[in-house]
Design an enzyme around this catalytic site. Structure first.
Site, mmCIF file in Angstrom:
data_model
loop_
_atom_site.group_PDB
_atom_site.id
_atom_site.type_symbol
_atom_site.label_atom_id
_atom_site.label_comp_id
_atom_site.label_asym_id
_atom_site.label_seq_id
_atom_site.Cartn_x
_atom_site.Cartn_y
_atom_site.Cartn_z
ATOM 1 N N GLY A 61 0.835 -1.200 0.000
ATOM 2 C CA GLY A 61 0.000 0.000 0.000
ATOM 3 C C GLY A 61 0.864 1.241 0.000
ATOM 4 O O GLY A 61 1.903 1.284 -0.666
ATOM 5 N N CYS A 62 0.469 2.236 0.745
ATOM 6 C CA CYS A 62 1.195 3.510 0.792
ATOM 7 C C CYS A 62 2.663 3.305 1.111
ATOM 8 O O CYS A 62 3.011 2.820 2.186
ATOM 9 C CB CYS A 62 0.556 4.416 1.844
ATOM 10 S SG CYS A 62 1.499 5.902 2.187
#
Length: 222
Positions: free
Chosen positions: A43-44
């Protein structure tokens, strides 16, 4: 006698230097570094970078992109879709201190490996989780790590196993975002990047989800 005394003195000094050199080299011989790199998508990339940089054995973590079909993509192009890239981090580590299987154990407890649609509040293909492997040995280790994560959670995990792919660093703006004192404009007004990062992570619910999913097994929930 004088000549012999001088020779004895030279021998004594030489021996002292040799002993001193041996003592200085001893710690280096006690730890022969095994420096490796690996790429994971969780993800991020700001969050994965922030989680892993303090871990003992980690040498460097760089935010970037991998897995797509566009060379040197921009952040905007990746999140807009169509490049095939994932947000990833490239981790350089000392495998003598942090073995690969331990790194993967930590990584899977820093993400939600049961989510096929992204990670936390970040949705879409570019935020999918993955482990990129270089060879059969890494693939076997990653498969074992995924199986153990599934067993620990009591449910299937969907984090992908992918072949190694070229890594493209993200723009300098994104590197060490969580540490930066640079002032940026957010929807709450001007904030340091480090503050904006904490606000984003809290709003995204990353740590709440990690605690709910992994409990005490996650070392990264703030």
């Amino acid at each position: 006698m004088r000549r012999k005394s001088l020779i004895d003195l030279i021998k004594t000094v030489s021996l002292g230097i040799a002993i001193g050199a041996a003592i200085m080299l001893q710690p280096m011989r006690a730890h022969a570094a095994d420096i490796r790199t690996t790429i994971v998508a969780g993800g991020c990339f700001w969050c994965v970078e922030a989680d892993f940089e303090p871990v003992e054995g980690i040498i460097d973590v760089v935010s970037g992109f991998a897995g797509g079909n566009v060379a040197n993509p921009s952040y905007r192009a990746v999140v807009a879709g169509g490049t095939g890239h994932l947000e990833v981090v490239q981790i350089t580590y000392d495998a003598e201190i942090l073995p690969y299987d331990r790194l993967l154990h930590l990584f899977l407890r820093a993400i939600d490996p049961t989510d096929a649609q992204g990670q936390f509040c970040d949705r879409g293909p570019s935020y999918a989780s993955a482990i990129f492997v270089e060879n059969a040995t890494e693939r076997a280790a990653a498969r074992t790590a995924l199986d153990r994560a599934a067993a620990a959670l009591g449910r299937p995990v969907v984090t992908a196993l992918r072949d190694a792919a070229p890594f493209y660093p993200a723009e300098a703006y994104h590197q060490d975002y969580y540490l930066s004192d640079e002032i940026i404009l957010t929807r709450f007004g001007p904030r340091r990047k480090s503050v904006a990062y904490t606000m984003y992570r809290d709003a995204c619910g990353r740590d709440d989800r990690l605690r709910a999913l992994w409990g005490a097994e996650t070392p990264f929930a703030k």
